[in-house]
Write an enzyme that holds these catalytic residues in place. Sequence first.
Site, PDB file in Angstrom:
ATOM      1  N   TYR A 144       0.938  -1.516  -0.539  1.00 26.32           N
ATOM      2  CA  TYR A 144       0.297  -0.147   0.350  1.00 26.32           C
ATOM      3  C   TYR A 144       0.813   1.112   0.280  1.00 26.32           C
ATOM      4  O   TYR A 144       0.758   1.927  -0.586  1.00 26.32           O
ATOM      5  CB  TYR A 144      -0.628   0.030   1.501  1.00 26.32           C
ATOM      6  CG  TYR A 144      -1.810   1.247   1.246  1.00 26.32           C
ATOM      7  CD1 TYR A 144      -2.810   1.703   0.510  1.00 26.32           C
ATOM      8  CD2 TYR A 144      -1.705   2.138   2.534  1.00 26.32           C
ATOM      9  CE1 TYR A 144      -4.011   2.825   0.766  1.00 26.32           C
ATOM     10  CE2 TYR A 144      -2.430   2.992   2.759  1.00 26.32           C
ATOM     11  CZ  TYR A 144      -3.664   3.478   1.871  1.00 26.32           C
ATOM     12  OH  TYR A 144      -4.341   4.521   1.925  1.00 26.32           O
ATOM     13  N   LYS A 148       1.464   4.188  -2.879  1.00 24.36           N
ATOM     14  CA  LYS A 148       1.100   5.555  -2.404  1.00 24.36           C
ATOM     15  C   LYS A 148       2.567   6.335  -2.866  1.00 24.36           C
ATOM     16  O   LYS A 148       2.229   7.580  -2.637  1.00 24.36           O
ATOM     17  CB  LYS A 148       0.673   5.452  -0.959  1.00 24.36           C
ATOM     18  CG  LYS A 148      -1.251   4.884  -0.584  1.00 24.36           C
ATOM     19  CD  LYS A 148      -2.391   5.538  -1.929  1.00 24.36           C
ATOM     20  CE  LYS A 148      -3.087   5.704  -1.770  1.00 24.36           C
ATOM     21  NZ  LYS A 148      -4.474   6.079  -2.157  1.00 24.36           N
TER      22      LYS A 148
END
Length: 229
Positions: A144, A148
């Site tokens: 994740y 990002k």
Amino acid sequence: MGVFMITGSGSGIGAALANHFAARGHELWLLARNESRAKTLWAQFPQSRILVADLAVPGALRGSLTAEVLPQRLDLLLHAAGVAESGRIVDVGAEVWEHTLAVNLIAPAELTRLLLPALRAARGQVVFMNSGAGVNAPPRLGAYAASKFGLKALAETLRAEEHEYGVRVTTVYPGETDTPMQVRLHEQFGLPYESETHMSPASVAAAVGMALSLPRDATVSDLMLRPGY
């Protein structure tokens, strides 16, 4: 009123953003991953245009979203869709990395590419909903956080490349927000969940609206939000 396209509008921050802008009379174009989801979105936002495209398969977006079905002018492209799975690097397999990067990074890049002619025509704005994990990578959220961090790079490159066409780019970094994703991550981490210590999605939407309200001679390039409790 403007023409706004929003991904991830089915729940959480994306739904709050769609509600915020619908209440202000903007024309909404919303993405749904399948026909069933499209019907649900249309029930939530009956005045909107719903397009079906699966962000988990970025390579298929061009075929799903042909020039004939896309808006000719677009004032705002708002990327709010995202996925997160917890797990240590030693335990997380390639399929998690591929899915996370597809939805959180590659699909926003491809969707932005397809819509740049419409954004340029309107001298519009692109907003990427990032995360605190896009600035500081925590343990057990490697895929994740990587997606990002990549999204941050995408925004910075896009800002530099599209400045001459009048396209503005904003990245929003919300802290802990009361969303289904936060509930799920707390469960996966075995942590208690207290909604009252989180920001509401409506507060995040209000902050985004404020950033978009600036005159043409200014832009918010990066917006950091944190719970106020």
